[in-house]
Design a protein around this motif. Structure first.
Motif, short mmCIF file in Angstrom:
data_model
loop_
_atom_site.label_atom_id
_atom_site.label_comp_id
_atom_site.label_asym_id
_atom_site.label_seq_id
_atom_site.Cartn_x
_atom_site.Cartn_y
_atom_site.Cartn_z
N LEU A 167 -0.97 2.01 -9.43
CA LEU A 167 0.33 2.24 -10.06
C LEU A 167 1.35 1.24 -9.54
N PHE A 168 2.27 0.87 -10.42
CA PHE A 168 3.45 0.14 -9.97
C PHE A 168 4.51 1.18 -9.64
N ALA A 169 4.79 1.37 -8.37
CA ALA A 169 5.74 2.34 -7.83
C ALA A 169 5.02 3.63 -7.41
N ARG A 170 5.57 4.22 -6.40
CA ARG A 170 5.01 5.46 -5.85
C ARG A 170 4.99 6.56 -6.90
N PRO A 171 3.89 7.32 -7.00
CA PRO A 171 3.85 8.40 -7.98
C PRO A 171 4.90 9.47 -7.65
N ALA A 172 5.48 10.06 -8.68
CA ALA A 172 6.51 11.07 -8.46
C ALA A 172 5.95 12.31 -7.79
N VAL A 181 -4.03 8.15 -5.32
CA VAL A 181 -4.12 6.99 -6.21
C VAL A 181 -3.45 5.80 -5.54
N CYS A 182 -3.98 4.62 -5.77
CA CYS A 182 -3.40 3.39 -5.20
C CYS A 182 -2.04 3.09 -5.84
N TYR A 183 -1.14 2.56 -5.04
CA TYR A 183 0.12 2.11 -5.61
C TYR A 183 0.76 1.03 -4.76
N VAL A 184 1.61 0.25 -5.41
CA VAL A 184 2.47 -0.72 -4.71
C VAL A 184 3.91 -0.29 -4.92
N ASP A 185 4.75 -0.64 -3.98
CA ASP A 185 6.16 -0.30 -4.11
C ASP A 185 6.96 -1.19 -3.18
N MET A 204 3.67 -8.01 -6.10
CA MET A 204 3.30 -6.60 -6.27
C MET A 204 2.29 -6.44 -7.40
N GLY A 205 2.50 -7.18 -8.51
CA GLY A 205 1.53 -7.14 -9.60
C GLY A 205 0.17 -7.65 -9.17
N ALA A 206 0.17 -8.73 -8.37
CA ALA A 206 -1.09 -9.28 -7.88
C ALA A 206 -1.79 -8.28 -6.97
N ALA A 207 -1.03 -7.56 -6.14
CA ALA A 207 -1.63 -6.58 -5.24
C ALA A 207 -2.27 -5.43 -6.03
N GLU A 242 -5.07 3.41 -1.53
CA GLU A 242 -4.34 2.48 -0.68
C GLU A 242 -2.92 2.30 -1.21
N SER A 243 -1.96 2.15 -0.30
CA SER A 243 -0.59 1.83 -0.69
C SER A 243 -0.16 0.55 0.02
#
Length: 349
Positions: A165-170, A175-179, A315-318, A335-336
């Protein structure tokens, strides 16, 4: 007239020769196997780009039953009445283009290109999950426009699909995310306004139901409280230019003597600046303005916008790297990666 056959496409052997490694090493990089030395991987990826090698995904799918396709999904929980406005809003936002740029830059050396999908209804969410189950798509890069109401992150998690995900889930989910460190960025903005001598400070916040909107407001309030400001006027916007205009109008009506404002993204700051100009308020002489994102909009503003940069391309690349890793090894834990923001000083503050 003599015709010559077209040159044969580059092979794994060609890439191996250019990279100075074995064919097996090239194969491991192409198939996103995790345990490859990072320097070797970088060397092979350069050789892939130099030779123009494109992996034969169709042949691989006959063996693995996976196409290896990666979907870049822009998700909105509810279908818009004006579909063209929704699509135009997504593609017209320079922020989205920066995410795509980072994703494509990471996937291209692997011979992959993302499949773009706009999902804004229950039927389209079901269609996406069906494609995943039929192995037409093997991984998902997800940008959710309303994370507080979007069921798709949980659906993908429950389906066991490699997802980032782009941004932490609400809502907490494995699930993996970048922020970006939103609160840190808001504190940097507060410190800058105080350092400029601003004493009557307000903020245009993002939607309270989004983690970014909530965190940027919380960080700004906390920093201002530490500077002795017990109260900060707030007007909530929706991360759009028009939302910024409406919020700035409300703030000026309630606090006409403002001398500093932190705006939770650059698009809203663009709108706020137009309202301030119409009201005869000089920026930064009468009122300092700081945005957030460091998008291309910041350079289109007049005056040019001082803003908090988040490294969207990185962030998109990650995100892309996370999904490739988990396609190669589904046993990897979620992973975050949190990126640090930084102040970009221009003319508005």
């Amino acid at each position: 007239m003599t015709t010559h056959p077209p040159p044969a496409p580059p092979t794994l052997e060609d890439v191996a020769r250019v990279a100075g490694v074995s064919r097996a090493t090239v194969s491991r990089v192409v198939n996103s196997v995790r345990n490859v030395d990072p320097k070797l991987r970088e060397t092979v990826e350069r050789a892939i780009a130099d030779t123009g090698y494109v992996p034969n995904r169709a042949a691989r799918s006959l063996v693995t039953r996976h196409t290896g396709g990666i979907a870049l999904v822009v998700s909105e929980p509810e279908r818009h009445v004006d579909a063209e406005a929704f699509t135009g809003g997504v593609f017209g936002d320079p922020f989205f283009g920066r995410v795509v740029e980072g994703v494509v830059a990471h996937l291209r050396p692997h011979g992959r290109h993302p499949l773009l999908m706009l999902v804004d209804s229950e039927d389209e969410r079901a269609s996406l999950v069906a494609k995943l189950r039929q192995e037409q798509v093997s991984g998902v890069l997800l940008i959710s426009l309303a994370p507080d109401r979007d069921p798709l992150p949980l659906m993908l998690t429950e389906a066991g699909v490699p997802t980032a995900l782009f941004a932490r889930p609400a809502r907490p989910a494995p699930v993996c995310y970048v922020d970006v460190a939103h609160q840190d960025g808001a504190r940097i903005a507060a410190d800058r306004l105080i350092a400029r001598g601003c004493r009557r400070v307000a903020t245009i916040a993002g939607p309270g139901g989004t983690p970014a909107g909530h965190d940027r407001l919380a960080g700004f309030r906390d920093a201002m409280a530490r500077h002795g400001h017990a109260y900060v006027a707030v007007a909530e916007g929706d991360f759009t230019q028009h939302g910024g205009e409406l919020a700035m109008e409300r703030l000026l009506a309630a606090e006409p003597d403002l001398d500093g404002v932190f705006v939770a993204n650059d698009l809203m700051a663009y709108g706020a600046l137009s309202v301030l100009s119409d009201a005869g308020r000089r920026v930064p002489d009468d009122i300092a303005v700081i945005g957030f994102d460091d998008s291309r909009v910041a350079l289109s503003c007049r005056p040019r916008l001082t803003t908090i940069r988040q490294p969207v391309e990185a962030m998109g690349a990650a995100m892309a790297r996370m999904v490739l890793d988990r396609m190669a090894n589904p046993a990897l834990r979620a992973e975050s990666v949190i990126f640090d923001p930084e102040l970009v000083v221009r003319d508005s503050a």
